[in-house]
Design an enzyme around this catalytic site. Structure first.
Site, short mmCIF file in Angstrom:
data_model
loop_
_atom_site.label_atom_id
_atom_site.label_comp_id
_atom_site.label_asym_id
_atom_site.label_seq_id
_atom_site.Cartn_x
_atom_site.Cartn_y
_atom_site.Cartn_z
CD GLU A 28 -6.56 3.84 9.49
OE1 GLU A 28 -5.70 4.04 10.18
OE2 GLU A 28 -6.68 3.04 8.46
CG HIS B 98 -3.75 -0.70 11.16
ND1 HIS B 98 -3.85 -0.81 9.96
CD2 HIS B 98 -4.38 0.60 11.52
CE1 HIS B 98 -4.39 0.40 9.20
NE2 HIS B 98 -4.79 1.25 10.20
CE1 TYR C 37 -6.92 -2.95 7.72
CE2 TYR C 37 -8.35 -4.35 9.42
CZ TYR C 37 -7.25 -3.78 9.07
OH TYR C 37 -6.07 -3.99 9.93
CG ASN D 25 0.11 -7.42 10.02
OD1 ASN D 25 -0.84 -7.36 10.93
ND2 ASN D 25 0.30 -6.87 9.11
CE LYS E 15 -3.65 -5.30 11.89
NZ LYS E 15 -3.22 -5.77 10.53
P1 CMP Z 1 -2.71 -3.27 8.01
O1 CMP Z 1 -1.48 -2.56 7.91
O2 CMP Z 1 -3.62 -3.46 9.15
O3 CMP Z 1 -3.61 -3.29 6.75
C1 CMP Z 1 -4.20 -3.97 5.74
C2 CMP Z 1 -4.01 -5.46 6.32
O4 CMP Z 1 -4.28 -6.39 5.21
C3 CMP Z 1 -2.45 -5.59 6.63
O5 CMP Z 1 -2.06 -4.88 7.62
C4 CMP Z 1 -2.36 -7.27 6.89
O6 CMP Z 1 -2.73 -7.73 7.94
C5 CMP Z 1 -3.51 -7.52 5.74
N1 CMP Z 1 -2.64 -8.00 4.56
C6 CMP Z 1 -2.18 -7.24 3.68
N2 CMP Z 1 -1.49 -7.78 2.58
C7 CMP Z 1 -2.15 -9.17 2.69
C8 CMP Z 1 -2.09 -10.43 1.99
N3 CMP Z 1 -1.23 -10.49 0.81
N4 CMP Z 1 -2.70 -11.50 2.68
C9 CMP Z 1 -3.37 -11.18 3.78
N5 CMP Z 1 -3.30 -10.28 4.46
C10 CMP Z 1 -2.76 -9.30 4.09
#
Ligand code: CMP
Length: 138
Positions: free
Chosen positions: A126, A115, A49, A112, A9
């Site tokens: 995806e 993904h 998403y 984070n 990311k």
């Molecule tokens: P990802 O695995 O890319 O899938 C969806 C993404 O949404 C997740 O990682 C996080 O980066 C984001 N995400 C999930 N839960 C939350 C949350 N409570 N607040 C903000 N972002 C979130």
């Protein structure tokens, strides 16, 4: 052989950990079968998403995902989806196990670092969202 999609990311690219993330997947025995850098538009992030479109964090998530370049990759190997998810750790870095990418490198549940697809059907969608057949190693 199973395939999965992973994304370094924008925060991972900014932190200069592209190689660290890919290296951890390679150490699991996974093969990189497609790879490119891209800058997603907000609309492209929203399409990726789409399953999360009703979530309260959707606007912020898609804003973040279009805030800078990302590295997109398809990985192949036995149990690739689980191997990537195990290497990533829990979505929230505060809950991620020691030694996982998110525990070691991530700042927050949104920023984070990485993904990974969560199921075979998701992986197929995806991978197809970002790569055409000619871009995937056979
Ligand atoms: P990802 O695995 O890319 O899938 C969806 C993404 O949404 C997740 O990682 C996080 O980066 C984001 N995400 C999930 N839960 C939350 C949350 N409570 N607040 C903000 N972002 C979130």
């Amino acid at each position: 052989m199973e395939r999965t999609l992973s994304i370094v990311k924008p925060d991972g690219v900014r932190k200069n950990v592209i190689g660290d993330v890919i290296g951890r997947f390679e150490k699991q025995g996974l093969k990189v079968v497609a790879l490119k850098m891209a800058s997603l538009s907000k609309a492209e992030a929203e399409g990726f998403y789409a399953v999360h479109s009703a979530r309260p964090f959707f606007a912020s998530l898609t804003e973040f995902m279009s805030s800078g370049p990302v590295v997109l990759m398809a990985l192949s190997g036995e149990g690739a989806i689980k191997k990537v998810r195990d290497a990533m750790g829990a979505t929230d870095p505060a809950k991620a196990a020691p030694g996982t990418i998110r525990k070691d490198l991530a700042d927050s549940i949104e920023s984070n670092i990485v993904h990974g697809s969560d199921a075979p059907e998701t992986a197929a969608f995806e991978i197809g969202y970002f790569f055409n057949a000619l871009e995937i190693k056979r």
